[in-house]
Design an enzyme around this catalytic site. Structure first.
Site, PDB file in Angstrom:
ATOM      1  N   LYS A   1     -19.381  18.745   4.532  1.00 53.62           N
ATOM      2  CA  LYS A   1     -17.721  18.435   5.693  1.00 53.62           C
ATOM      3  C   LYS A   1     -17.255  17.457   6.899  1.00 53.62           C
ATOM      4  O   LYS A   1     -16.742  16.980   6.910  1.00 53.62           O
ATOM      5  CB  LYS A   1     -18.269  19.688   6.536  1.00 53.62           C
ATOM      6  CG  LYS A   1     -16.994  19.621   7.963  1.00 53.62           C
ATOM      7  CD  LYS A   1     -16.173  20.355   7.226  1.00 53.62           C
ATOM      8  CE  LYS A   1     -14.660  20.776   8.723  1.00 53.62           C
ATOM      9  NZ  LYS A   1     -13.712  21.176   8.061  1.00 53.62           N
TER      10      LYS A   1
ATOM     11  N   SER B   1       0.207  -0.841   0.263  1.00 59.14           N
ATOM     12  CA  SER B   1      -0.028   0.036   0.007  1.00 59.14           C
ATOM     13  C   SER B   1       0.521   1.823   0.149  1.00 59.14           C
ATOM     14  O   SER B   1       1.818   1.491  -1.000  1.00 59.14           O
ATOM     15  CB  SER B   1      -0.679   0.085   0.876  1.00 59.14           C
ATOM     16  OG  SER B   1      -1.891   0.762   1.088  1.00 59.14           O
TER      17      SER B   1
END
Length: 329
Positions: free
Chosen positions: A212, A160
């Site tokens: 948000k 990763s």
């Protein structure tokens, strides 16, 4: 029933208070550690000299006095290699705080390295937060920007975010059973809304901006929020794949960017790495033609500071699991 509810509610509050107090203590330790942390120091180790001393000790045990004297004289007549190999170690954690030392080490190497030199990164990392490993990869890219050869050696794992760093190298070495790849993104978090609702506890969340907060730990998540969050993960994955392909165009991205990982043998067939070799074997080869120097940025900390750093890492890992931060995984 009412007594049972009060008991369960009191137990819930006690557990919550315990977590809050523990987090508060950890935060205090973190702040204390940051305030007291001393500036680190660069340490340099001549690995070539260490290797010569090891070889000499063994030869002295194996050869008779006359043969050892002749061998030693021949060694002294050999010229000092002009080319240099700088060795850096990166053992990455979930929050990639090791980048603090890496950036200092890279700066030190770039201050003296020339186009005839090489940098070897002994890289070990299962990945972690996007922004942390993005910065770590950028540090390695600084080396490439100066036209200095960069080699990455993976003895155990570069997955990763770890592979995101490795793909920048001119050449990637890996041990036969090292774990490589995992070009994907994952994010997960628990949601306690049903538990809170069962105990008649409301959670109010206020935001400015429609997205948000897309998903949350305590409030009720919406399908729209989940869809937005999934879209963000997909966008991050696209950026990840584009980054890897830019630095390693030999890859068939549709085949390797599935989030899977492979062992070294398999990774070689998929062009994720260039050669099956441990970092030890590679270094032994270089000792004969290059001066090998290890560069390490060491931060000196007292016991309280070490505890604070450990707490910081543990807290960062816990909070990341409870938040909507993305991970290279």
């Amino acid at each position: 029933m009412e007594v049972e509810f009060l008991y369960q509610y009191g137990l819930f509050l006690a557990k919550t208070a315990t977590v809050v107090i523990a987090v508060a203590v950890i935060i205090v330790l973190i702040v204390s550690a940051k305030q007291k942390a001393k500036k680190g120091e660069l340490e340099f180790s001549d690995l070539s000299e260490d290797y010569r001393e090891l070889t000499a000790d063994l030869q002295q045990q194996l050869l008779d006095k006359k043969a050892y004297k002749a061998w030693s004289k021949n060694q002294k007549q050999q010229d000092e290699p002009k080319e240099r190999l700088f060795v850096l170690d990166f053992n990455g954690s979930m929050d990639a705080h090791e980048v603090e030392a890496l950036r200092e080490e890279v700066t030190a190497v770039l201050a003296v390295a020339t186009g005839t030199d090489e940098v070897l990164i002994r890289l070990e990392s299962p990945g972690g937060v996007v922004h942390g490993y993005g910065l770590a990869a950028s540090q390695l890219d600084r080396i490439k920007q100066q036209n200095i050869r960069l080699t990455v050696a993976v003895d155990k794992v570069a997955a990763s975010g770890g592979y995101m760093m490795a793909c920048i190298a001119d050449r990637i070495l890996a041990a036969p059973f090292a774990i490589v790849g995992s070009i994907g993104v994952v994010a997960q978090l628990p949601n306690f809304h049903k538990l809170l609702k069962k105990n008649h506890i409301d959670v109010e969340q206020f935001t400015a901006g429609e997205f948000k907060r897309t998903v949350t730990v305590f409030a009720e998540n919406t399908d729209k929020g989940r869809e937005k969050f999934q879209h963000e993960l997909e966008q991050t994955h696209v950026l990840f794949k584009d980054f890897v392909f830019k630095h390693r165009p030999v890859l068939q991205m549709e085949q390797v960017a599935t989030g899977e990982h492979w062992f070294g043998y398999q990774a070689l067939e998929l062009n994720l790495i260039d050669q099956l070799q441990t970092s030890d074997d590679y270094l032994v080869q270089q000792f004969h033609s290059k001066k090998v120097v290890q560069v390490k940025y060491q931060i000196k900390r007292k016991l309280a500071e070490k505890v604070g750093l450990a707490a910081s890492t543990a807290l960062a890992t816990s909070l990341n699991k409870l938040s909507n931060l993305s991970f290279w995984r």
